[in-house]
Write an enzyme that holds these catalytic residues in place. Structure first.
Site, PDB file in Angstrom:
ATOM      1  N   CYS A   1      35.445  62.297  40.104  1.00 42.26           N
ATOM      2  CA  CYS A   1      34.380  62.082  41.250  1.00 42.26           C
ATOM      3  C   CYS A   1      34.292  62.557  42.281  1.00 42.26           C
ATOM      4  O   CYS A   1      35.463  62.718  43.101  1.00 42.26           O
ATOM      5  CB  CYS A   1      34.439  60.494  40.981  1.00 42.26           C
ATOM      6  SG  CYS A   1      32.943  59.802  42.382  1.00 42.26           S
TER       7      CYS A   1
ATOM      8  N   TYR B   1      35.560  26.668  30.770  1.00 43.69           N
ATOM      9  CA  TYR B   1      34.926  27.898  31.827  1.00 43.69           C
ATOM     10  C   TYR B   1      34.122  28.772  30.795  1.00 43.69           C
ATOM     11  O   TYR B   1      34.321  30.017  30.973  1.00 43.69           O
ATOM     12  CB  TYR B   1      36.345  28.615  32.321  1.00 43.69           C
ATOM     13  CG  TYR B   1      37.099  27.788  32.708  1.00 43.69           C
ATOM     14  CD1 TYR B   1      36.932  27.350  34.223  1.00 43.69           C
ATOM     15  CD2 TYR B   1      38.277  27.206  32.471  1.00 43.69           C
ATOM     16  CE1 TYR B   1      38.084  26.562  34.809  1.00 43.69           C
ATOM     17  CE2 TYR B   1      39.136  26.432  32.918  1.00 43.69           C
ATOM     18  CZ  TYR B   1      39.052  26.052  34.081  1.00 43.69           C
ATOM     19  OH  TYR B   1      39.988  25.322  34.856  1.00 43.69           O
TER      20      TYR B   1
ATOM     21  N   CYS C   1      42.105  37.031  33.560  1.00 40.56           N
ATOM     22  CA  CYS C   1      41.867  38.029  34.358  1.00 40.56           C
ATOM     23  C   CYS C   1      42.902  38.377  35.589  1.00 40.56           C
ATOM     24  O   CYS C   1      42.728  39.269  36.410  1.00 40.56           O
ATOM     25  CB  CYS C   1      40.365  38.344  34.918  1.00 40.56           C
ATOM     26  SG  CYS C   1      39.916  36.784  35.992  1.00 40.56           S
TER      27      CYS C   1
ATOM     28  N   CYS D   1      37.572  53.643  42.166  1.00 46.54           N
ATOM     29  CA  CYS D   1      38.297  54.007  41.023  1.00 46.54           C
ATOM     30  C   CYS D   1      39.497  54.432  41.568  1.00 46.54           C
ATOM     31  O   CYS D   1      39.861  55.800  41.612  1.00 46.54           O
ATOM     32  CB  CYS D   1      37.692  54.797  40.288  1.00 46.54           C
ATOM     33  SG  CYS D   1      36.096  54.349  39.776  1.00 46.54           S
TER      34      CYS D   1
ATOM     35  N   CYS E   1      27.805  58.020  40.811  1.00 47.26           N
ATOM     36  CA  CYS E   1      28.906  57.365  40.333  1.00 47.26           C
ATOM     37  C   CYS E   1      29.238  57.540  38.845  1.00 47.26           C
ATOM     38  O   CYS E   1      28.119  57.527  38.028  1.00 47.26           O
ATOM     39  CB  CYS E   1      28.525  55.789  40.834  1.00 47.26           C
ATOM     40  SG  CYS E   1      29.811  54.720  40.310  1.00 47.26           S
TER      41      CYS E   1
ATOM     42  N   GLU F   1      31.543  24.099  31.707  1.00 48.73           N
ATOM     43  CA  GLU F   1      31.258  25.154  32.644  1.00 48.73           C
ATOM     44  C   GLU F   1      30.650  24.534  33.684  1.00 48.73           C
ATOM     45  O   GLU F   1      29.961  23.399  33.875  1.00 48.73           O
ATOM     46  CB  GLU F   1      30.380  26.180  32.137  1.00 48.73           C
ATOM     47  CG  GLU F   1      29.775  27.087  33.218  1.00 48.73           C
ATOM     48  CD  GLU F   1      30.558  27.943  33.872  1.00 48.73           C
ATOM     49  OE1 GLU F   1      30.649  27.724  35.337  1.00 48.73           O
ATOM     50  OE2 GLU F   1      31.658  28.471  33.273  1.00 48.73           O
TER      51      GLU F   1
ATOM     52  N   ASP G   1      39.227  30.385  29.785  1.00 47.66           N
ATOM     53  CA  ASP G   1      39.077  31.758  30.391  1.00 47.66           C
ATOM     54  C   ASP G   1      38.806  31.437  31.533  1.00 47.66           C
ATOM     55  O   ASP G   1      37.483  31.481  32.331  1.00 47.66           O
ATOM     56  CB  ASP G   1      37.608  32.479  29.651  1.00 47.66           C
ATOM     57  CG  ASP G   1      37.723  33.731  30.104  1.00 47.66           C
ATOM     58  OD1 ASP G   1      38.391  34.236  31.029  1.00 47.66           O
ATOM     59  OD2 ASP G   1      36.586  34.433  29.806  1.00 47.66           O
TER      60      ASP G   1
END
Length: 470
Positions: free
Chosen positions: A77, A331, A428, A86, A179, A352, A401
Site C-alpha cells: 500500500c 450478546y 475479540c 495496516c 485502500c 442483546e 460473544d
C-alpha cells in the site's frame, strides 16, 4: 549512544525482539527499559530515536536500519507507515499468524493462570487484502501533509481530503488514493465522491470550526454483490446534497442502498441520528449457508464476511450440538450465530442490549423461516436472571460473544449458577477473555482453544474457547 538534545536520545544497533500490543514492536534499551517502535518488524536491527521517555519505557522511531528481518516483506500500500491502519503489512503473513497465536497463548496463560489444553492452530484468512465489508472515510479541508510537502515552496493547492484520521491527530485526515481493505467499487466510489465534490466546490468539513457540507462516507459491501453507501452531511443544504447523491447513483447504478444523514452534532456517530433513504432500499443482504441477513446503516456485522463464516463454523463445531439442546446466545447482535446454529439445536434464545439489533434479528429469523429462535432485548446483567431462565428453560449450551470489555462479572456469576454443560466463548480480546476464564475455573475446564484471524495486516485476533463442566 548519542544525545540529540536533553530529551531525545538515539540508541544504536537495537534489535527488535517482539511484536507488541496495538501493532507496535518491542525492543530493549541499553538501560534495560522497553522501547516501543512502530513500523519495524521483529528481527530488524535499527537505530532508535526516542520520542517520549516514561518511567518504565521509551517510545521511539527507527531512524536507520542496519539489518532487515527475515520476516519482513515489502508493503503493497502506498499509504503504509502514515495511515496507521495496516500496521503489520511489512510482515510475512505466516509470521503475523504466529504472533497472534502467541499473544492469545500468553494472555490465557499469564492472565488466566488456568489449566489449558493444547491450542489448535490459528485459522488464517484466505483473503489477506480486500477482506473488509465496511469502511468509513472522513472529509476534511485540512489534509495531512507529507514532510516533503511541508518543506516544499510550491503552492500545495487544494487541501481537501477524503480518507482516514492520522493516528492521534483528530483533525488531520490522510487523503486516500487506494485502500487495500475493501474490494472495488469501494475505491472508485470514494475517489469519485472526492473528485465531484472538488469539481463543484462542495465544502469539506472543517473539524476545528465545525463547518462544511461533507462530513463522512460509509461504504458497505457483501458477498452477494450488494452495496450500501451512506454520506453524512454536516450542513443541511438540499440542493448540493441532491447534486452529489444524484451524480453518485447515476455513476454507480449498482448501488443497492443510497442513504444520508444530516448531522450537526459535535461528534460524527450516526447511532442517534435519523438515517434517510435516498435511493434503493434501506438494507443490503448478506448470505451464509443459505441464510440471509439484512444489514442496515446501523447494524453490527462481523467486518470480514468470509472469515465470519469460518468463525461461526468453529463455534458450532465447539458447541457439538445434536438437535436436542436448548442454546442461549448471549450478546447475540443481529442473531447471526443464533440462526447459524439453530438447525442443529432444539431451541435458541438470543439476548442483546441494542433494541435495533433485536428488531433485525427477528426480521432475519422470519426471512429465513426459522421458528426455533427467540430474541430478547435488555442489559445482559439485568435480563439474564432466574426468572428469565425459569421462563425459557435451562440452557444445555451457552454461546457468548461479548464486546472487547468481556463479560460483566454478574453475567459470569449467573453462568456459574446455571451451570450449563458447555460454554462456547467467542472473544475479540483474549486478555478480558482470560480474566473471565479464570473466574469460571472453579466449575469449568477449558477443553478446546482456537484463535481465528479476522483482520490480516493488523494485530487484532479473535479466539474461540470451549469450556466444559468439571
Amino acid at each position: 549512544m548519542g544525545r540529540k538534545n536533553t530529551d531525545k536520545i538515539v540508541f544504536h544497533q537495537i534489535q527488535v525482539l517482539d511484536a507488541g500490543a496495538k501493532g507496535v514492536s518491542v525492543a530493549k534499551a541499553p538501560d534495560g527499559k522497553v522501547i516501543f517502535i512502530p513500523n519495524v518488524v521483529p528481527g530488524d536491527v535499527v537505530d532508535v530515536q526516542t520520542l517520549k521517555k516514561r518511567k518504565a519505557y521509551y517510545e521511539g522511531k527507527a531512524v536507520k536500519f542496519h539489518e532487515l528481518s527475515e520476516y519482513r516483506v515489502e508493503p503493497i500500500c502506498e499509504h503504509f507507515g502514515v495511515c496507521g491502519g495496516c500496521k503489520w503489512q511489512n510482515m510475512k503473513y505466516s509470521q503475523q499468524l504466529a504472533f497472534k497465536q502467541n499473544e492469545v497463548k500468553n494472555h490465557l496463560q499469564r492472565i488466566g493462570k488456568i489449566e489449558l489444553p493444547e491450542f489448535e492452530d490459528i485459522l488464517g484468512s484466505e483473503k489477506q487484502f480486500f477482506y473488509r465489508n465496511k469502511m468509513e472515510f472522513s472529509f476534511s479541508n485540512s489534509r495531512w501533509l507529507t514532510e516533503k510537502e511541508i518543506g516544499s515552496t510550491e503552492d500545495l493547492g487544494n487541501r481537501n481530503a477524503l480518507g482516514f484520521h492520522i493516528p492521534k491527530m483528530w483533525d488531520k485526515i490522510l487523503d486516500i488514493n487506494k485502500c487495500h481493505l475493501q474490494e472495488d467499487p469501494s475505491n472508485a466510489i470514494r475517489n469519485e465522491i472526492r473528485a465531484f465534490a472538488n469539481e463543484h466546490n462542495l465544502a469539506f468539513f472543517n473539524p476545528r470550526e465545525h463547518s462544511g457540507l461533507l462530513r463522512t462516507v460509509m461504504i458497505r459491501t457483501v458477498s452477494t454483490g450488494e452495496i450500501m453507501v451512506l454520506i453524512q452531511f454536516f450542513e443541511d443544504d438540499k440542493e448540493n446534497r441532491e447534486l452529489i447523491l444524484d451524480h453518485l447513483y447515476e455513476k454507480f447504478p449498482q448501488i443497492t442502498s443510497l442513504q444520508y444523514v444530516v448531522n450537526g452534532k459535535q461528534n460524527d456517530t450516526i447511532y442517534d441520528q435519523d438515517v434517510i433513504l435516498y435511493k434503493g432500499r434501506d438494507y443490503i443482504l448478506e448470505e451464509m449457508e443459505g441464510l440471509k441477513f439484512s444489514i442496515n446503516a446501523k447494524s453490527f456485522y462481523q467486518t470480514n464476511s468470509d472469515q465470519a463464516y469460518e468463525l461461526y463454523k468453529i463455534t458450532r463445531d465447539f458447541a457439538g450440538l445434536t438437535g436436542n439442546e436448548t442454546v442461549y446466545d448471549l450478546y447475540t447482535g443481529t442473531g447471526t450465530i443464533a440462526q447459524f446454529v439453530s438447525k442443529k439445536a432444539k431451541k435458541v434464545i438470543g439476548v442483546e442490549s441494542v433494541p435495533e439489533a433485536i428488531i433485525d434479528a427477528k426480521a432475519n429469523a422470519e426471512r429465513n423461516n426459522i421458528t426455533n429462535c427467540e430474541f430478547f432485548v435488555g442489559d445482559m446483567k439485568v435480563v439474564f436472571n432466574e426468572a428469565f431462565i425459569a421462563q425459557h428453560g435451562k440452557p444445555d449450551v451457552i454461546i457468548t460473544d461479548p464486546p472487547r470489555d468481556g463479560m460483566h462479572k454478574d453475567v459470569v456469576e449467573q453462568i456459574l449458577k446455571i451451570a450449563p454443560k458447555k460454554v462456547v466463548y467467542v472473544s475479540c480480546n483474549s486478555a478480558t477473555q482470560a480474566r473471565d476464564l479464570a473466574l469460571m475455573d472453579e466449575k469449568y475446564k477449558v477443553t478446546r482453544v482456537r484463535p481465528v484471524d479476522m483482520f490480516p495486516q493488523t494485530h487484532h485476533v479473535e479466539n474461540v474457547v470451549l469450556l466444559e463442566l468439571r
